[in-house]
Motif scaffolding. Structure first.
Motif, PDB file in Angstrom:
ATOM      1  N   ASP A   1       0.836  -1.200   0.000  1.00 43.46           N
ATOM      2  CA  ASP A   1       0.000   0.000   0.000  1.00 43.46           C
ATOM      3  C   ASP A   1       0.870   1.249   0.000  1.00 43.46           C
ATOM      4  O   ASP A   1       2.056   1.202   0.332  1.00 43.46           O
ATOM      5  CB  ASP A   1      -0.968   0.010   1.193  1.00 43.46           C
TER       6      ASP A   1
ATOM      7  N   ALA B   1      -1.445   6.918  -7.848  1.00 42.82           N
ATOM      8  CA  ALA B   1      -1.805   5.554  -7.445  1.00 42.82           C
ATOM      9  C   ALA B   1      -1.858   4.634  -8.670  1.00 42.82           C
ATOM     10  O   ALA B   1      -1.430   3.481  -8.617  1.00 42.82           O
ATOM     11  CB  ALA B   1      -3.140   5.556  -6.714  1.00 42.82           C
ATOM     12  N   ASP B   2      -2.383   5.144  -9.780  1.00 43.28           N
ATOM     13  CA  ASP B   2      -2.399   4.360 -11.015  1.00 43.28           C
ATOM     14  C   ASP B   2      -0.980   4.089 -11.511  1.00 43.28           C
ATOM     15  O   ASP B   2      -0.696   3.019 -12.055  1.00 43.28           O
ATOM     16  CB  ASP B   2      -3.207   5.081 -12.096  1.00 43.28           C
TER      17      ASP B   2
ATOM     18  N   HIS C   1       0.318   1.246  -9.563  1.00 41.03           N
ATOM     19  CA  HIS C   1      -0.249  -0.007 -10.065  1.00 41.03           C
ATOM     20  C   HIS C   1       0.493  -0.478 -11.323  1.00 41.03           C
ATOM     21  O   HIS C   1       0.827  -1.663 -11.447  1.00 41.03           O
ATOM     22  CB  HIS C   1      -1.729   0.177 -10.377  1.00 41.03           C
ATOM     23  N   THR C   2       0.757   0.450 -12.230  1.00 47.47           N
ATOM     24  CA  THR C   2       1.506   0.101 -13.443  1.00 47.47           C
ATOM     25  C   THR C   2       2.908  -0.372 -13.084  1.00 47.47           C
ATOM     26  O   THR C   2       3.411  -1.351 -13.654  1.00 47.47           O
ATOM     27  CB  THR C   2       1.582   1.313 -14.387  1.00 47.47           C
TER      28      THR C   2
ATOM     29  N   LEU D   1       3.927  -1.831 -10.271  1.00 43.85           N
ATOM     30  CA  LEU D   1       3.869  -3.166  -9.695  1.00 43.85           C
ATOM     31  C   LEU D   1       3.583  -4.215 -10.769  1.00 43.85           C
ATOM     32  O   LEU D   1       4.161  -5.302 -10.762  1.00 43.85           O
ATOM     33  CB  LEU D   1       2.794  -3.221  -8.610  1.00 43.85           C
ATOM     34  N   SER D   2       2.705  -3.882 -11.703  1.00 42.09           N
ATOM     35  CA  SER D   2       2.371  -4.820 -12.780  1.00 42.09           C
ATOM     36  C   SER D   2       3.601  -5.163 -13.605  1.00 42.09           C
ATOM     37  O   SER D   2       3.797  -6.321 -14.002  1.00 42.09           O
ATOM     38  CB  SER D   2       1.285  -4.239 -13.687  1.00 42.09           C
TER      39      SER D   2
ATOM     40  N   LEU E   1      -1.079 -10.230  -8.969  1.00 40.35           N
ATOM     41  CA  LEU E   1      -1.294  -8.902  -8.397  1.00 40.35           C
ATOM     42  C   LEU E   1      -2.780  -8.596  -8.414  1.00 40.35           C
ATOM     43  O   LEU E   1      -3.425  -8.681  -9.455  1.00 40.35           O
ATOM     44  CB  LEU E   1      -0.527  -7.841  -9.207  1.00 40.35           C
TER      45      LEU E   1
ATOM     46  N   ARG F   1      -5.479  -5.567  -7.256  1.00 36.30           N
ATOM     47  CA  ARG F   1      -5.718  -4.229  -6.707  1.00 36.30           C
ATOM     48  C   ARG F   1      -7.011  -4.297  -5.907  1.00 36.30           C
ATOM     49  O   ARG F   1      -8.082  -4.531  -6.463  1.00 36.30           O
ATOM     50  CB  ARG F   1      -5.820  -3.201  -7.829  1.00 36.30           C
TER      51      ARG F   1
ATOM     52  N   THR G   1      -5.359   2.577  -3.215  1.00 38.10           N
ATOM     53  CA  THR G   1      -3.930   2.632  -2.892  1.00 38.10           C
ATOM     54  C   THR G   1      -3.453   1.349  -2.215  1.00 38.10           C
ATOM     55  O   THR G   1      -2.464   1.356  -1.490  1.00 38.10           O
ATOM     56  CB  THR G   1      -3.641   3.832  -1.972  1.00 38.10           C
TER      57      THR G   1
ATOM     58  N   TRP H   1      -2.899  -3.090  -2.597  1.00 37.08           N
ATOM     59  CA  TRP H   1      -2.762  -4.253  -3.471  1.00 37.08           C
ATOM     60  C   TRP H   1      -2.432  -5.491  -2.638  1.00 37.08           C
ATOM     61  O   TRP H   1      -1.912  -5.391  -1.525  1.00 37.08           O
ATOM     62  CB  TRP H   1      -1.630  -4.042  -4.483  1.00 37.08           C
TER      63      TRP H   1
END
Length: 205
Positions: A100, A110-111, A114-115, A117-118, A127, A129, A133, A135
């Motif tokens: 987080d 936050a997006d 996510h990108t 981490l992906s 992964l 979500r 904020t 995962w």
């Protein structure tokens, strides 16, 4: 996908998915290939935790179909665990990690996280979500190897921030929620995932 070809005999319906396998049962015998198409399709479906099948009767054509799990963490994790146990004879371990960032961050950054981490995860990682904020990460590693994942996250964030033109990526807090042997522990792993999701949802405003 269906065709009106000669069909595939029952004894060859599993073999048709083997690499470099051509059955010679097609009426299009003049069309030569490498026998890779269905094998590649099978591998892609299975990498996405799905199942591919063929229904065929000699003289009546064939129908190929595949299924994929719905976009629900528990429905994805269930076949993931089954596949892990099958591929590694039950010796695989998995670790569940919560990730987080600060809740005050905007949706845009936050997006970006996510990108990030992906792109960071490897082919056998999962992964999810579970909040703006927050995962959950499933890694096919023992708890002793989670530290290496933490170090990789930190090192990659630092490298990314050196070249980012926009706001730097924030620190990502990582917490190991548990680690299990895959064999005989599917229910426990799924329960822990569900509990983590429920906790996250309860904390959302």
């Amino acid at each position: 996908m269906s065709d009106n070809g000669n069909g595939i005999s029952p004894e060859n319906q599993r073999a048709v998915f083997h690499r470099f396998k051509q059955l010679g049962e097609s009426i299009r015998s003049s069309t030569k290939g490498f026998g890779l198409g269905l094998n590649i399709a099978k591998e892609l479906v299975e990498l996405n935790l799905g199942h591919i099948a063929v229904e065929s009767k000699v003289g009546c054509g064939s129908t190929f179909s595949f299924t994929l799990p719905p976009a629900d963490p528990t429905e994805v994790l269930r076949p993931y665990l089954m596949r892990s146990e099958m591929l590694h004879n039950g010796s695989t371990q998995v670790s569940l990690i919560q990730a987080d960032v600060d809740e005050s961050l905007g949706a845009g950054i936050a997006d970006d996280v996510h990108t990030f981490l992906s792109c960071l995860l490897r082919s056998a990682d999962l992964l999810f979500r579970v909040g703006l904020t927050q995962w959950l990460v499933v890694l096919p590693v023992a708890e002793t190897e989670v530290l290496a994942f933490r170090q990789r996250v930190e090192k990659t964030i630092n490298a990314e921030n050196r070249i980012r033109l926009s706001e730097p990526l924030p620190d990502i807090r990582l917490k190991c929620l548990g680690a299990w042997s895959v064999i005989n522990n599917h229910g426990q792993i799924l329960d822990r995932l569900c509990a983590a999701i429920e906790t996250t949802e309860a904390s959302c405003p």
